[in-house]
Design a protein around this motif. Sequence first.
Motif, PDB file in Angstrom:
ATOM      1  N   PHE A  35      -1.472  -5.467 -10.493  1.00 38.23           N
ATOM      2  CA  PHE A  35      -2.499  -4.363 -10.404  1.00 38.23           C
ATOM      3  C   PHE A  35      -1.975  -3.027  -9.569  1.00 38.23           C
ATOM      4  CE2 PHE A  35      -3.346  -6.813  -6.679  1.00 38.23           C
ATOM      5  CZ  PHE A  35      -3.342  -5.930  -5.498  1.00 38.23           C
ATOM      6  N   ALA A  36      -2.530  -1.854  -9.972  1.00 36.56           N
ATOM      7  CA  ALA A  36      -2.315  -0.691  -9.416  1.00 36.56           C
ATOM      8  C   ALA A  36      -3.578   0.081  -9.053  1.00 36.56           C
ATOM      9  CB  ALA A  36      -1.081   0.064  -9.897  1.00 36.56           C
ATOM     10  N   VAL A  37      -3.679   0.714  -8.058  1.00 32.64           N
ATOM     11  CA  VAL A  37      -4.940   1.611  -7.850  1.00 32.64           C
ATOM     12  C   VAL A  37      -4.339   3.009  -7.234  1.00 32.64           C
ATOM     13  CG1 VAL A  37      -7.185   1.545  -6.694  1.00 32.64           C
ATOM     14  CG2 VAL A  37      -6.405  -0.608  -7.789  1.00 32.64           C
ATOM     15  N   ILE A  38      -4.959   4.048  -7.728  1.00 27.65           N
ATOM     16  CA  ILE A  38      -5.037   5.123  -7.084  1.00 27.65           C
ATOM     17  C   ILE A  38      -6.141   6.047  -6.911  1.00 27.65           C
ATOM     18  CG2 ILE A  38      -4.239   6.537  -9.060  1.00 27.65           C
ATOM     19  CD1 ILE A  38      -2.624   8.133  -6.882  1.00 27.65           C
ATOM     20  N   ILE A  39      -6.243   6.302  -5.513  1.00 31.97           N
ATOM     21  CA  ILE A  39      -7.542   7.131  -5.214  1.00 31.97           C
ATOM     22  C   ILE A  39      -6.928   8.567  -4.950  1.00 31.97           C
ATOM     23  CG2 ILE A  39      -9.807   7.577  -4.014  1.00 31.97           C
ATOM     24  CD1 ILE A  39      -9.737   5.096  -5.660  1.00 31.97           C
ATOM     25  N   GLU A  40      -7.221   9.505  -5.797  1.00 30.75           N
ATOM     26  CA  GLU A  40      -7.010  10.944  -5.531  1.00 30.75           C
ATOM     27  C   GLU A  40      -7.183  11.541  -4.168  1.00 30.75           C
ATOM     28  OE1 GLU A  40      -7.305  13.798  -8.694  1.00 30.75           O
ATOM     29  OE2 GLU A  40      -6.126  12.564  -9.884  1.00 30.75           O
ATOM     30  N   ASN A  41      -6.374  11.743  -3.389  1.00 35.22           N
ATOM     31  CA  ASN A  41      -6.728  12.526  -2.022  1.00 35.22           C
ATOM     32  C   ASN A  41      -7.633  11.599  -1.318  1.00 35.22           C
ATOM     33  OD1 ASN A  41      -7.096  15.148  -4.330  1.00 35.22           O
ATOM     34  ND2 ASN A  41      -5.225  15.132  -2.622  1.00 35.22           N
ATOM     35  N   GLY A  42      -7.509  10.444  -1.389  1.00 29.90           N
ATOM     36  CA  GLY A  42      -8.439   9.386  -0.656  1.00 29.90           C
ATOM     37  C   GLY A  42      -8.013   9.244   0.669  1.00 29.90           C
ATOM     38  N   GLY A  43      -6.676   9.300   1.077  1.00 35.92           N
ATOM     39  CA  GLY A  43      -6.488   8.999   2.382  1.00 35.92           C
ATOM     40  C   GLY A  43      -5.577   7.875   2.573  1.00 35.92           C
ATOM     41  N   HIS A  44      -5.980   7.160   3.532  1.00 36.75           N
ATOM     42  CA  HIS A  44      -4.917   5.933   3.668  1.00 36.75           C
ATOM     43  C   HIS A  44      -5.071   4.760   2.612  1.00 36.75           C
ATOM     44  CE1 HIS A  44      -3.542   2.112   5.753  1.00 36.75           C
ATOM     45  NE2 HIS A  44      -2.637   3.016   6.136  1.00 36.75           N
TER      46      HIS A  44
ATOM     47  N   SER B  47       0.606  -1.125   0.036  1.00 37.11           N
ATOM     48  CA  SER B  47      -0.053  -0.132  -0.084  1.00 37.11           C
ATOM     49  C   SER B  47       0.643   1.220   0.030  1.00 37.11           C
ATOM     50  CB  SER B  47      -1.039  -0.122   1.398  1.00 37.11           C
ATOM     51  OG  SER B  47      -0.032   0.126   2.417  1.00 37.11           O
ATOM     52  N   GLY B  48       0.411   2.520  -0.193  1.00 36.95           N
ATOM     53  CA  GLY B  48       1.019   3.607  -0.314  1.00 36.95           C
ATOM     54  C   GLY B  48       0.149   4.684   0.213  1.00 36.95           C
ATOM     55  N   THR B  49       0.344   5.628   0.926  1.00 35.69           N
ATOM     56  CA  THR B  49      -0.320   6.785   1.370  1.00 35.69           C
ATOM     57  C   THR B  49       0.924   8.062   1.053  1.00 35.69           C
ATOM     58  OG1 THR B  49      -1.381   5.394   3.097  1.00 35.69           O
ATOM     59  CG2 THR B  49      -1.412   7.761   3.153  1.00 35.69           C
ATOM     60  N   ALA B  50       0.498   8.623  -0.156  1.00 32.36           N
ATOM     61  CA  ALA B  50       1.484   9.502  -0.516  1.00 32.36           C
ATOM     62  C   ALA B  50       1.165  10.960  -0.375  1.00 32.36           C
ATOM     63  CB  ALA B  50       1.817   9.424  -2.304  1.00 32.36           C
ATOM     64  N   GLU B  51       2.122  11.579   0.453  1.00 31.82           N
ATOM     65  CA  GLU B  51       1.783  13.106   0.819  1.00 31.82           C
ATOM     66  C   GLU B  51       1.720  13.762  -0.429  1.00 31.82           C
ATOM     67  OE1 GLU B  51       4.374  14.183   3.944  1.00 31.82           O
ATOM     68  OE2 GLU B  51       4.145  12.248   4.890  1.00 31.82           O
ATOM     69  N   THR B  52       0.860  14.774  -0.522  1.00 30.57           N
ATOM     70  CA  THR B  52       0.666  15.441  -1.786  1.00 30.57           C
ATOM     71  C   THR B  52       1.195  16.924  -1.551  1.00 30.57           C
ATOM     72  OG1 THR B  52      -1.531  16.066  -1.096  1.00 30.57           O
ATOM     73  CG2 THR B  52      -1.467  14.126  -2.358  1.00 30.57           C
ATOM     74  N   GLY B  53       1.690  17.312  -0.440  1.00 28.93           N
ATOM     75  CA  GLY B  53       1.769  18.767  -0.294  1.00 28.93           C
ATOM     76  C   GLY B  53       0.666  19.468   0.165  1.00 28.93           C
TER      77      GLY B  53
ATOM     78  N   ASP C  99      -4.096  13.004   1.564  1.00 28.96           N
ATOM     79  CA  ASP C  99      -3.026  12.095   0.783  1.00 28.96           C
ATOM     80  C   ASP C  99      -3.629  11.185  -0.279  1.00 28.96           C
ATOM     81  OD1 ASP C  99      -1.312  12.899   2.932  1.00 28.96           O
ATOM     82  OD2 ASP C  99      -1.408  11.112   4.013  1.00 28.96           O
ATOM     83  N   HIS C 100      -2.801  10.748  -1.108  1.00 21.40           N
ATOM     84  CA  HIS C 100      -3.135   9.900  -2.372  1.00 21.40           C
ATOM     85  C   HIS C 100      -3.157   8.769  -1.769  1.00 21.40           C
ATOM     86  CE1 HIS C 100      -3.491  13.232  -4.934  1.00 21.40           C
ATOM     87  NE2 HIS C 100      -1.901  13.012  -5.365  1.00 21.40           N
ATOM     88  N   ALA C 101      -4.021   7.915  -2.082  1.00 22.15           N
ATOM     89  CA  ALA C 101      -4.241   6.296  -1.409  1.00 22.15           C
ATOM     90  C   ALA C 101      -3.815   5.464  -2.556  1.00 22.15           C
ATOM     91  CB  ALA C 101      -5.544   5.940  -1.184  1.00 22.15           C
ATOM     92  N   TRP C 102      -2.776   4.546  -2.502  1.00 24.33           N
ATOM     93  CA  TRP C 102      -2.283   3.765  -3.478  1.00 24.33           C
ATOM     94  C   TRP C 102      -2.306   2.280  -2.941  1.00 24.33           C
ATOM     95  CZ3 TRP C 102      -0.270   4.276  -8.196  1.00 24.33           C
ATOM     96  CH2 TRP C 102       0.393   5.393  -8.697  1.00 24.33           C
ATOM     97  N   VAL C 103      -2.511   1.326  -3.880  1.00 24.12           N
ATOM     98  CA  VAL C 103      -2.355   0.056  -3.658  1.00 24.12           C
ATOM     99  C   VAL C 103      -1.597  -0.427  -4.837  1.00 24.12           C
ATOM    100  CG1 VAL C 103      -3.816  -0.731  -1.659  1.00 24.12           C
ATOM    101  CG2 VAL C 103      -4.358  -1.004  -4.055  1.00 24.12           C
ATOM    102  N   THR C 104      -0.764  -1.393  -4.838  1.00 27.04           N
ATOM    103  CA  THR C 104      -0.368  -2.313  -5.848  1.00 27.04           C
ATOM    104  C   THR C 104      -0.075  -3.669  -5.516  1.00 27.04           C
ATOM    105  OG1 THR C 104       1.280  -2.554  -7.640  1.00 27.04           O
ATOM    106  CG2 THR C 104       2.129  -1.963  -5.483  1.00 27.04           C
ATOM    107  N   GLY C 105       0.242  -4.474  -6.365  1.00 27.61           N
ATOM    108  CA  GLY C 105       0.590  -5.914  -5.952  1.00 27.61           C
ATOM    109  C   GLY C 105       0.220  -7.052  -7.055  1.00 27.61           C
ATOM    110  N   TYR C 106       0.012  -8.240  -6.731  1.00 25.43           N
ATOM    111  CA  TYR C 106      -0.479  -8.928  -7.759  1.00 25.43           C
ATOM    112  C   TYR C 106      -0.936 -10.540  -7.099  1.00 25.43           C
ATOM    113  CZ  TYR C 106       4.031 -11.770  -6.354  1.00 25.43           C
ATOM    114  OH  TYR C 106       4.965 -12.463  -5.796  1.00 25.43           O
ATOM    115  N   ILE C 107      -1.512 -11.303  -7.872  1.00 20.17           N
ATOM    116  CA  ILE C 107      -1.980 -12.515  -7.544  1.00 20.17           C
ATOM    117  C   ILE C 107      -1.544 -13.579  -8.855  1.00 20.17           C
ATOM    118  CG2 ILE C 107      -3.905 -11.937  -6.107  1.00 20.17           C
ATOM    119  CD1 ILE C 107      -5.695 -12.505  -8.713  1.00 20.17           C
TER     120      ILE C 107
END
Lengths: 573, 397
Positions: free
Chosen positions: A540-549, A514-520, A524-532
């Motif tokens: 896969f990779a998913v980002i939710i803009e300013n989504g938080g954790h 997961s990733g919780t990217a600070e935007t300044g 924060d942008h909420a990220w996850v990536t990974g695979y199955i």
Amino acid sequence: MRTSSSFNEKPYRSIMVITIALFLILTGKLFDLQIVNGGYYRELSSRNHIRSVIRPAPRGIIRDRNGVVLADNVPAFTVSLVSVEFDSTNTLLLGNLLQMNQQVLRARLDAAQSNPYRSTRIISGLTVEDAGRVADNLYRLGGVSVDILPRRRYSHSISFCHLIGYVGLADSTRVFEGELSGRTGLERILNQRLMGEHGVVREVVDAHGRVVERFQGGDVEPSPGENVTLTLDTRLQLIADSLIMSTGHPGAAVVLDYETGEILVLSSVPGFDLNQFIGGISEENWDRILNDPAKPLLNRSWATTYPPGSVYKIVSAAWLLESGIVNENTLPDPCYGTFHFAGSDFRCWSTHGRLNIAGALAQSCDTYFYRTSMLGDMDEMADFSGGYGMGAPVTEILPGEASGALPTRELLNELFGQGGWGLGNLMIASIGQGEVLATPIQIAVTAGLIASSGNLPALSIVVDKSYSGRNWETNTSEETFRIVREGMRQAVESSRGTMHNSMGYLPVVVFGKSGTAETGSGEDHAWVTGYIEEPQPIAFAVIIENGGHGGAVAGPVAAGIIEKMLEIAYETE
Amino acid sequence: MRQNEKPDWFFVVSLLLLLSIGLLSVYSASGSLKSLFTHQLYFILAGVIVFLGASVFPLRLLEESAPLIYGITLILLVLTILFGGGPAGRWLQAGPVNIQASEIAKLCVIVLSARWLPALRREFVPGGVPLYLSTVGVLTVLTLLQPDLGTAAAIVMIVFGMIYWAGFGFSWIFLFLSPLSAAISSIKFVSWITFTALLCGVLYRSGAKPRRWVFFLVMTSFIAAATPSAWGLLRPYQQARLTTFLNPEADPYGAGWNVIQSKVAVGSGGVTGQGFLKGSQNELAFLPARHTDFVFSVWAEEWGFIGSLFLLSLYAVLAWRILLGARRSLNPFNSTIGAGTAIFIIIHVAVNVGMTLGMMPVTGLPLPLITYGGSHIITEMMLLGFSYNVIRNWRSY
């Protein structure tokens, strides 16, 4: 006398016979043209009344991998006019038949005069009734013609708006007025294959511009454009879109098959309806799209860059292992929540204590990365990440693909000046903040490379692989891949993993980060990536803009996509 | 060499008439651009000088210099591929002069064939036939890459006409042609079966050894199998690009506008024509490329069926006189060069006139001595000069 001539006697005779035969064939044809049909041709030539009418070719159909039609053609009625043959006293009549504003019609007629001998489109997209009224009156409207032309139609257009793109009038009309060409997206990139070759019908017209007959022998059927099958899966794309939409934030999701390199999902939310662009978008609609605060024109899955935050750690962890700074068992000093260095506070999001690298990935401990990355070299990290597809377009096929960015000495000198930056920039970069920028598709590629031990094939968007992207150079040992995968597995499996709550329940093994990217500024942008690995090898990779954790907000989107895949796999079994 | 024969008046008169018709047609076709006519006049004057020179040039020396001509032609063709300019990229621009190397390639292939074919027929030269075919093949492929599909096809036809003249017989020509025929026949299974049956018949009749049977059957089957898959590997738009690349004149929309307009022009000529400078199609500039590829339609419109027939007869007489001289000639090289020239003229007239009448595909092959342009007129005048030389010196051996 003929010593050697007897030798050439037979060829001489044969060639003379062939010559005479050719002579007679040509004479016969001349007789047919000049004497038998001479009157007909003289009539034609005296007024030169053969008119060429272009029959546009239907564009190729775009389908997804399961045959779902994403773009096809429907017939639409069009009224065209050859300016020199049109009697301007008929303007009022034509306007009434078309129920068109006289001023607008006059403007179109004036425009048609710039190319007076060619058929120019006056109005398109007519209903059968409107077109029928004009067709009934063609006998008194010289120079006017009613045609059925293929018109583009998009399905699931809001979901695929950025990828498919739309068609518009060609910038430079190659052959005829009203010619279409792809303006954006795949419509533009695959234009050559999709457009086909238009046909021609020749008509003989009389002095008043009315069609007398079809000129025989000059017709050419249009040859339709090539149909294209994309690697995308509409079912997954639609579920990704609705899951992102349900978060209430803009976002993007990318799913790719890491064994074949095929892209399955390229979702960017919000989208817009491509069908509005057919035949020119109205100003009102255009303004609405342009002024929407969620920026629907922005394509978030490959043309927008974000700070990746902790999802970048799967690459920086591989780099730390490969460069020998740490190994599987290295235990740096514990994480106390804040790391004081050179007069600054480098904060971690929690207090983790002592962790090895797999644990640092699972719990996303920043301090681990601060303490270790400071022993490395910034340019080496950038170079290593470049091998994972970061810092440059990963497909080189998708239109307007962003490069992202990686901090190097050169870049930082340029940004802050010599000496204006320090080791802190490297430490911040190692957790995917600072100068690191990436697109969602790049992050999906990094996960795909970890999953496939660097053997991810070039990405493809068309099933026949005629449009494939570039190859990778990860320079990573199998041992390193194994350790990073272990960390990603723990992020989901371990009760302390950052993705345990959102994805741990799934009945398949998920490797994630997961990733919780600070935007300044802002949330924060909420990220996850990974695979199955099961039921299908996907990254896969998913980002939710300013989504938080990251784990809490983006995780459920990824989990929902995987649930849908399980459901599809269950149905097909 | 003895210059003791009377002039061949048939030859001289038809040549002069053809040149005059050419000047008239180009004058009529050039409309307001009278500089085209002036250029054509210079080209023809230069051509006449070349003709006079070639008609007294020692043919033995020409035979000896065939390899040199081949070398020069190869260089010119390669230079054109690399640096070619002009509308279709086929001109080599050297200062004020534009050379069309594919025209010179035709001259070269005739001299080369005249040098080798009689020798190959007379005695067995180990590896001679494959060597000859590959030299001509290289020339043809380079011409194809000019790009000039029409001229490449013309070269192939001229070569096979000359092979036949040299006495190889139809079986030989069939075997020479078999790779090409195999490729074409692979379009349909039936045509391939027919081709293979014919091949077996020819091989049987020629009493071929088992080795030759195996060679031809394996080679043609391989080609027939490979052609459709090679073509099928290309996408439709790539196929279209390839065909337009190889033959830029071809109208991508099939039965093209040019040909339709040309047919209207020819047809409107009627029996006696519309009269000099009175052709409406031509004068109103509806006719495309009317001073080059479609110059015949200008003549046919203005002079009608009678004029067209007269023009075709002049070519027939010219070809007949040359073939007569070639048949009589005691020297095999001279005889073959004459035959090559006659075949050259017959093929060009048939293809060009056939095109203006809508019976042949549109290619850039000129109408000999009439179409506007320097390279082809000088090439043709040189070949005709050599042929006149052959006619008058038929005794020389």
